[in-house]
Design a protein around this motif. Structure first.
Motif, PDB file in Angstrom:
ATOM      1  N   ALA A  96       0.834  -1.203   0.000  1.00 63.60           N
ATOM      2  CA  ALA A  96       0.000   0.000   0.000  1.00 63.60           C
ATOM      3  C   ALA A  96       0.871   1.256   0.000  1.00 63.60           C
ATOM      4  O   ALA A  96       0.549   2.249  -0.668  1.00 63.60           O
ATOM      5  CB  ALA A  96      -0.930  -0.008   1.218  1.00 63.60           C
ATOM      6  N   LEU A  97       1.979   1.241   0.750  1.00 64.63           N
ATOM      7  CA  LEU A  97       2.889   2.390   0.756  1.00 64.63           C
ATOM      8  C   LEU A  97       3.490   2.606  -0.624  1.00 64.63           C
ATOM      9  O   LEU A  97       3.651   3.746  -1.089  1.00 64.63           O
ATOM     10  CB  LEU A  97       4.002   2.174   1.778  1.00 64.63           C
ATOM     11  N   LEU A  98       3.828   1.506  -1.306  1.00 65.39           N
ATOM     12  CA  LEU A  98       4.387   1.607  -2.652  1.00 65.39           C
ATOM     13  C   LEU A  98       3.395   2.223  -3.616  1.00 65.39           C
ATOM     14  O   LEU A  98       3.730   3.122  -4.399  1.00 65.39           O
ATOM     15  CB  LEU A  98       4.803   0.202  -3.123  1.00 65.39           C
ATOM     16  N   ARG A  99       2.138   1.757  -3.560  1.00 61.44           N
ATOM     17  CA  ARG A  99       1.123   2.303  -4.467  1.00 61.44           C
ATOM     18  C   ARG A  99       0.832   3.762  -4.160  1.00 61.44           C
ATOM     19  O   ARG A  99       0.609   4.570  -5.067  1.00 61.44           O
ATOM     20  CB  ARG A  99      -0.153   1.465  -4.368  1.00 61.44           C
ATOM     21  N   LYS A 100       0.851   4.109  -2.872  1.00 58.34           N
ATOM     22  CA  LYS A 100       0.595   5.493  -2.494  1.00 58.34           C
ATOM     23  C   LYS A 100       1.679   6.415  -3.029  1.00 58.34           C
ATOM     24  O   LYS A 100       1.401   7.511  -3.524  1.00 58.34           O
ATOM     25  CB  LYS A 100       0.513   5.585  -0.974  1.00 58.34           C
TER      26      LYS A 100
END
Length: 481
Positions: free
Chosen positions: A113-117
């Motif tokens: 999720a951090l990567l996509r954000k």
């Protein structure tokens, strides 16, 4: 750029390449000299090279692709490649060695999720092992001229999930790199952002929209929005498939399993929502199963609260003000006294039920019977509830009104109305255990819960951006590019 154009099908389409060149010439106001080549990809290389050597050529190329593939993923990629600088050699090698020593092997909570954000609208790779892998992937991503590179934004997100000592080191390092890249303003803006306050625990949703095919009544259009970050809504649209009626449950099974793969790192609650038109509201989605491929399918309700939502209300913006007001009223005072139980007399006179539901007291309604596929003007329970803004409607296909009143009253007792979907799910599971309670829980198995949160709506005409399911898993004729 050549890869994106080839992905748009132009490498195998001579007529498409000819049209692309014609549009580029029109945008420039003069023709380019582009040598022809034997293969389509080589010809695209010549086109891109000619545009890159001509003033305004790349902008003309981006405008041509936008006209040929409006609102497509390829058009968006071309636009970003042309208008946003690519970060070559983002950082000096000693800085990268320092960061590598600290991020290798670090797997913060919800790494994906951090990567996509950090990646924003771009699609990051899925095979990421640790924070260093993610940083390397983001180093090649584009950024706006006055913004923060996605790789540095990711470091900031990781720092927020780390122990204080490592977090301090990462933030200091990030400050120095942002100064080097003249991105201090972007970093300061990111640090100034506060996490939004949420009145309810963070949870993820998989929203599946099913609509009848406009041409073939035996087929349905299925799209989905999968939330991978509980603080983000709406997520990117996942895809669009055409599925026959007998394939619907299997297709939903595939979407749920795919979502669970993406949610593997998430430790919170997840929910399933089916956005349906009136004609499909009686689909037995609460009885569907997942993991059919194992030979032992598992009922969805064992793992998720399952609700339906109204497609008509989501599309009818003129109903949304009343809808939001009633939702806020329900969250503020989720008492059992706010549930209205319909009777046969309520629909005996035209607009009688509309008048009853105009009172602000009511936020939930229990229908006297399952809604018909077509409305009855002036005396229709479902239509009256939706237009009055009631965010929750319940019905049962066969239970008597007295039994239904008894069960629903028990479900919402003690302020449980505020999270009715979770209470219904727990009761469905409890029905298997034959617990000694004052109501017949077997009724809950077929209870339909229409639960509409106005804070989570989607634009149903938006194009799909998230990569769709793997080929062969659904009817390929209905897959949208």
């Amino acid at each position: 750029m050549v890869n994106v154009l080839a992905g748009a099908g132009l490498a195998v389409d001579p007529a498409g390449r000819a049209l692309l060149l014609e549009l580029i010439h029109d945008n420039l106001g003069f023709p380019l000299t582009v040598p022809d080549q034997v293969t389509g990809r080589d010809h695209l290389i010549e086109v891109v090279n000619a545009c890159a050597k001509t003033e305004g050529g790349m902008v003309a190329l981006a405008d041509a692709v936008r006209l040929m593939r409006p609102e497509s993923r390829e058009s968006d990629q071309v636009r970003r490649l042309v208008h946003q600088p690519r970060m070559h050699d983002l950082l000096p090698e000693p800085e990268l060695w320092w960061l590598r020593a600290r991020l290798t092997g670090v797997v913060p909570p919800r790494l994906s999720a951090l990567l996509r954000k950090a990646a924003g609208p771009a699609d990051p790779p899925a095979d990421i092992r640790d924070a260093w892998d993610a940083f390397c992937a983001l180093s090649d991503f584009n950024t706006t001229p006055d913004g923060l590179p996605p790789a540095l934004a990711f470091v900031e997100f990781v720092a927020a999930k780390c122990a204080p000592a490592l977090a301090g080191e990462l933030r200091h390092w990030n400050t120095e790199q942002a100064r080097r890249l003249q991105a201090e303003a972007g970093l300061a803006a990111l640090r100034a952002e506060r996490e939004p306050e949420s009145p309810e625990p963070a949870r993820l949703h998989l929203m599946i929209v099913v609509q009848p095919d406009g041409i073939d009544p035996g087929r349905h259009l299925v799209s989905y929005w999968r939330q991978d970050d509980p603080e983000e809504w709406p997520p990117a649209r996942g895809g669009l498939d055409t599925v026959t009626g007998d394939q619907l449950e299997r297709h939903v099974d595939m979407l749920v399993v795919e979502a669970e793969n993406a949610w593997a790192e998430y430790r919170g609650e997840v929910r399933l929502e089916f956005v349906l038109p009136r004609s499909l509201l009686n689909l037995p989605v609460h009885l569907w199963c997942k993991e059919h491929e194992t030979g032992d399918p598992r009922p969805l309700f064992l793992d998720y609260p399952i609700v339906v939502r109204s497609l008509e209300r989501m599309r009818s913006r003129h109903w949304h003000r009343a809808w939001r007001l009633r939702w806020e009223a329900m969250m503020t005072d989720p008492s059992a006294e706010r549930v209205y139980f319909c009777t046969a007399e309520d629909t005996g006179e035209r607009h009688r039920l509309d008048a009853i539901l105009s009172e602000d007291q009511w936020v939930v309604m229990v229908l006297a019977a399952a809604p018909a596929s077509r409305p009855r003007p002036g005396e229709d329970e479902l239509a009256a509830g939706l237009r009055s803004g009631l965010p929750a409607l319940l019905w049962h296909p066969e239970a008597s009104l007295d039994l239904l009143r008894e069960v629903v009253t028990w479900l919402v007792d003690g302020g449980a109305l505020g999270d009715l979907p979770a209470r219904v799910q727990k009761s469905r599971c409890a029905a298997f255990r034959k617990m000694t309670i004052p109501v017949d829980l077997s009724v809950v198995r077929n209870l339909v819960v229409l639960w509409d949160d106005p804070a989570r709506v989607v634009f149903l005409d938006s194009p799909p951006f998230r990569p769709g399911p793997p080929p062969g898993s659904a009817d390929e004729r209905g897959r949208a590019s």
